[in-house]
Enzyme design. Structure first.
Site, PDB file in Angstrom:
ATOM      1  N   ASN A 102     -27.005 -36.725  -0.903  1.00 51.73           N
ATOM      2  CA  ASN A 102     -27.716 -37.883  -1.456  1.00 51.73           C
ATOM      3  C   ASN A 102     -27.192 -39.114  -0.726  1.00 51.73           C
ATOM      4  O   ASN A 102     -26.081 -39.566  -0.981  1.00 51.73           O
ATOM      5  CB  ASN A 102     -27.428 -37.979  -2.966  1.00 51.73           C
ATOM      6  CG  ASN A 102     -27.988 -39.256  -3.574  1.00 51.73           C
ATOM      7  OD1 ASN A 102     -28.776 -39.962  -2.951  1.00 51.73           O
ATOM      8  ND2 ASN A 102     -27.576 -39.558  -4.799  1.00 51.73           N
ATOM      9  N   TRP A 103     -28.002 -39.626   0.190  1.00 50.70           N
ATOM     10  CA  TRP A 103     -27.550 -40.753   1.010  1.00 50.70           C
ATOM     11  C   TRP A 103     -27.605 -42.090   0.264  1.00 50.70           C
ATOM     12  O   TRP A 103     -27.156 -43.099   0.787  1.00 50.70           O
ATOM     13  CB  TRP A 103     -28.389 -40.840   2.293  1.00 50.70           C
ATOM     14  CG  TRP A 103     -27.970 -39.868   3.352  1.00 50.70           C
ATOM     15  CD1 TRP A 103     -26.951 -38.961   3.271  1.00 50.70           C
ATOM     16  CD2 TRP A 103     -28.548 -39.712   4.657  1.00 50.70           C
ATOM     17  NE1 TRP A 103     -26.865 -38.253   4.448  1.00 50.70           N
ATOM     18  CE2 TRP A 103     -27.836 -38.686   5.310  1.00 50.70           C
ATOM     19  CE3 TRP A 103     -29.613 -40.322   5.331  1.00 50.70           C
ATOM     20  CZ2 TRP A 103     -28.131 -38.279   6.597  1.00 50.70           C
ATOM     21  CZ3 TRP A 103     -29.917 -39.912   6.615  1.00 50.70           C
ATOM     22  CH2 TRP A 103     -29.190 -38.896   7.248  1.00 50.70           C
ATOM     23  N   LYS A 104     -28.203 -42.081  -0.919  1.00 55.13           N
ATOM     24  CA  LYS A 104     -28.335 -43.334  -1.687  1.00 55.13           C
ATOM     25  C   LYS A 104     -28.923 -44.421  -0.785  1.00 55.13           C
ATOM     26  O   LYS A 104     -29.763 -44.129   0.040  1.00 55.13           O
ATOM     27  CB  LYS A 104     -26.978 -43.729  -2.282  1.00 55.13           C
ATOM     28  CG  LYS A 104     -26.324 -42.559  -3.013  1.00 55.13           C
ATOM     29  CD  LYS A 104     -25.197 -42.951  -3.906  1.00 55.13           C
ATOM     30  CE  LYS A 104     -24.651 -41.689  -4.572  1.00 55.13           C
ATOM     31  NZ  LYS A 104     -23.752 -41.963  -5.659  1.00 55.13           N
ATOM     32  N   HIS A 115     -31.518 -39.433 -11.284  1.00 58.57           N
ATOM     33  CA  HIS A 115     -30.117 -39.699 -10.926  1.00 58.57           C
ATOM     34  C   HIS A 115     -29.553 -40.748 -11.883  1.00 58.57           C
ATOM     35  O   HIS A 115     -30.259 -41.670 -12.293  1.00 58.57           O
ATOM     36  CB  HIS A 115     -30.030 -40.183  -9.477  1.00 58.57           C
ATOM     37  CG  HIS A 115     -28.624 -40.246  -8.978  1.00 58.57           C
ATOM     38  ND1 HIS A 115     -27.779 -41.285  -9.287  1.00 58.57           N
ATOM     39  CD2 HIS A 115     -27.893 -39.365  -8.235  1.00 58.57           C
ATOM     40  CE1 HIS A 115     -26.593 -41.050  -8.746  1.00 58.57           C
ATOM     41  NE2 HIS A 115     -26.641 -39.895  -8.101  1.00 58.57           N
ATOM     42  N   GLU A 154     -27.777 -43.249 -11.464  1.00 55.06           N
ATOM     43  CA  GLU A 154     -27.918 -44.647 -11.016  1.00 55.06           C
ATOM     44  C   GLU A 154     -29.316 -45.169 -11.319  1.00 55.06           C
ATOM     45  O   GLU A 154     -29.506 -46.353 -11.619  1.00 55.06           O
ATOM     46  CB  GLU A 154     -27.580 -44.746  -9.514  1.00 55.06           C
ATOM     47  CG  GLU A 154     -26.078 -44.609  -9.289  1.00 55.06           C
ATOM     48  CD  GLU A 154     -25.676 -44.038  -7.940  1.00 55.06           C
ATOM     49  OE1 GLU A 154     -26.507 -44.011  -7.005  1.00 55.06           O
ATOM     50  OE2 GLU A 154     -24.508 -43.598  -7.820  1.00 55.06           O
ATOM     51  N   GLU A 175     -24.251 -33.916 -13.087  1.00 56.15           N
ATOM     52  CA  GLU A 175     -23.404 -34.956 -12.497  1.00 56.15           C
ATOM     53  C   GLU A 175     -22.810 -35.824 -13.602  1.00 56.15           C
ATOM     54  O   GLU A 175     -23.474 -36.741 -14.094  1.00 56.15           O
ATOM     55  CB  GLU A 175     -24.223 -35.843 -11.559  1.00 56.15           C
ATOM     56  CG  GLU A 175     -24.788 -35.119 -10.360  1.00 56.15           C
ATOM     57  CD  GLU A 175     -25.053 -36.084  -9.204  1.00 56.15           C
ATOM     58  OE1 GLU A 175     -24.615 -35.775  -8.087  1.00 56.15           O
ATOM     59  OE2 GLU A 175     -25.677 -37.137  -9.415  1.00 56.15           O
ATOM     60  N   GLY A 185     -18.828 -41.051  -7.256  1.00 53.27           N
ATOM     61  CA  GLY A 185     -18.314 -42.099  -6.384  1.00 53.27           C
ATOM     62  C   GLY A 185     -16.960 -42.646  -6.799  1.00 53.27           C
ATOM     63  O   GLY A 185     -16.532 -43.696  -6.324  1.00 53.27           O
ATOM     64  N   SER A 229     -18.095 -36.670  -6.725  1.00 53.30           N
ATOM     65  CA  SER A 229     -16.887 -36.639  -5.887  1.00 53.30           C
ATOM     66  C   SER A 229     -16.600 -35.258  -5.292  1.00 53.30           C
ATOM     67  O   SER A 229     -15.441 -34.852  -5.198  1.00 53.30           O
ATOM     68  CB  SER A 229     -15.677 -37.174  -6.669  1.00 53.30           C
ATOM     69  OG  SER A 229     -15.902 -38.535  -7.025  1.00 53.30           O
ATOM     70  N   GLY A 232     -22.795 -37.194  -2.622  1.00 53.10           N
ATOM     71  CA  GLY A 232     -23.069 -38.544  -2.126  1.00 53.10           C
ATOM     72  C   GLY A 232     -22.205 -38.853  -0.916  1.00 53.10           C
ATOM     73  O   GLY A 232     -22.552 -38.512   0.222  1.00 53.10           O
ATOM     74  N   GLY A 233     -21.065 -39.472  -1.151  1.00 50.96           N
ATOM     75  CA  GLY A 233     -20.189 -39.962  -0.080  1.00 50.96           C
ATOM     76  C   GLY A 233     -19.937 -38.970   1.049  1.00 50.96           C
ATOM     77  O   GLY A 233     -20.061 -39.315   2.229  1.00 50.96           O
TER      78      GLY A 233
HETATM   79  P1  PGA Z   1     -20.528 -38.788  -4.866  1.00 47.03           P
HETATM   80  O1  PGA Z   1     -22.030 -38.991  -5.399  1.00 47.03           O
HETATM   81  O2  PGA Z   1     -20.487 -37.442  -4.197  1.00 47.03           O
HETATM   82  O3  PGA Z   1     -20.299 -39.914  -3.886  1.00 47.03           O
HETATM   83  O4  PGA Z   1     -19.633 -38.841  -6.048  1.00 47.03           O
HETATM   84  C1  PGA Z   1     -22.739 -37.942  -5.989  1.00 47.03           C
HETATM   85  C2  PGA Z   1     -24.128 -38.400  -6.370  1.00 47.03           C
HETATM   86  O5  PGA Z   1     -24.293 -39.542  -6.793  1.00 47.03           O
HETATM   87  O6  PGA Z   1     -25.090 -37.622  -6.266  1.00 47.03           O
END
Ligand code: PGA
Length: 267
Positions: free
Chosen positions: A11-13, A104, A106, A182, A188, A228, A249-250
């Site tokens: 997930n590149w956000k 998601h 967010e 999640e 994150g 994470s 994500g990251g």
């Molecule tokens: P993260 O993000 O791996 O940076 O914790 C996961 C996500 O939001 O899908």
């Protein structure tokens, strides 16, 4: 025992311009080759990258030779219409997307996305032939108040109820949909959930799917852990019976770490 293909969905956000995406693809081509990973082979994990809308154009073509699927991070549930700023399922298909992240945390937290909207989007994604990756998860406060199961039951319940719609029975039965657990506090933050805790919640998710749609669907649907996930900790999640991969994500932003995740996910 079910033999579900593992999935590593990045997930590149809101990261990467088109040019930065091109650089990533170049690097990924190299890192996959040096790790000797052929994603089209049996036993390889299914690789998916969910990019910003602006980077999607051209990405699916560029990633096809590597057998990496492309997804978006949101869509609107209407076919078309006066919805300024929104993008439809058909528009995503037109760009070569096969997947879409829905709900998601967010989006739920910053864009007021409701359980009902997530459920409606999930139905439309399946109607159109996109594989939805539906996110559920509790906040820290909810966890500390022992509300994790209740939150999961509410968020997932809305989706499972909507998926009983006649129009998606075939897609639902084929198992071509994905749930991502999640925990919000793990996203994150570097504070990942313990593998045991993640398995406990993901086991609950699988049992709720099984209760609603029966054993074969319950065993077919893939459930990912997200929050994470890094090359250093992914093995502990993959060792759990109900965890089929990760939404990342990251660690999906660099070709080297994304490749390391894929490497560890091969069966
Ligand atoms: P993260 O993000 O791996 O940076 O914790 C996961 C996500 O939001 O899908």
């Amino acid at each position: 025992m079910a033999n579900r293909q593992r999935m590593i969905a990045g997930n590149w956000k809101m990261y990467k311009t088109r040019q930065q995406a091109q650089v990533f693809i170049k690097e990924l081509t190299q890192t996959l080759a040096s790790a000797n990973i052929e994603l089209a082979k049996d036993g390889a994990a299914q690789a998916v990258l969910c990019a910003p809308f602006t980077a999607l154009f051209g990405l699916s073509e560029a990633l096809k030779p590597l057998s990496v699927g492309v997804g978006a991070q949101n869509m609107h549930q209407a076919n078309e219409g006066a919805y300024t700023g929104e993008v439809s399922a058909e528009m995503l298909l037109d760009l070569g997307c096969e997947y879409v992240i829905l709900g998601h945390s967010e989006r739920r937290a910053y864009f007021a996305e409701t359980d009902d909207a997530v459920a409606a989007k999930t139905v439309v994604a399946l109607q159109k032939g996109l594989v939805p990756i539906v996110c559920v998860g509790e906040t820290l406060e909810e966890r500390e108040n022992d509300k994790t199961s209740a939150v999961i039951r509410t968020q997932l319940g809305a989706v499972l109820q909507a998926l009983q719609d006649e129009s998606v029975q075939q897609a639902v039965a084929s198992g071509a949909w994905v749930i991502a657990y999640e925990p919000v506090w793990a996203i994150g933050t570097g504070k990942s959930s313990s593998a045991d805790d993640a398995q406990q919640v993901i086991g609950l998710i699988r049992s709720l799917i099984t209760e609603t749609f029966g054993q074969s669907v319950g065993q077919a649907v893939r459930i990912l852990y997200g929050g994470s996930v890094k090359p250093e900790n992914i093995a502990t999640y993959l060792a759990q019976q109900d965890i089929d991969g990760a939404l990342v994500g990251g660690a999906s932003l660099q070709a080297a770490s994304y490749t390391a995740l894929l490497e560890q996910s091969a069966r």
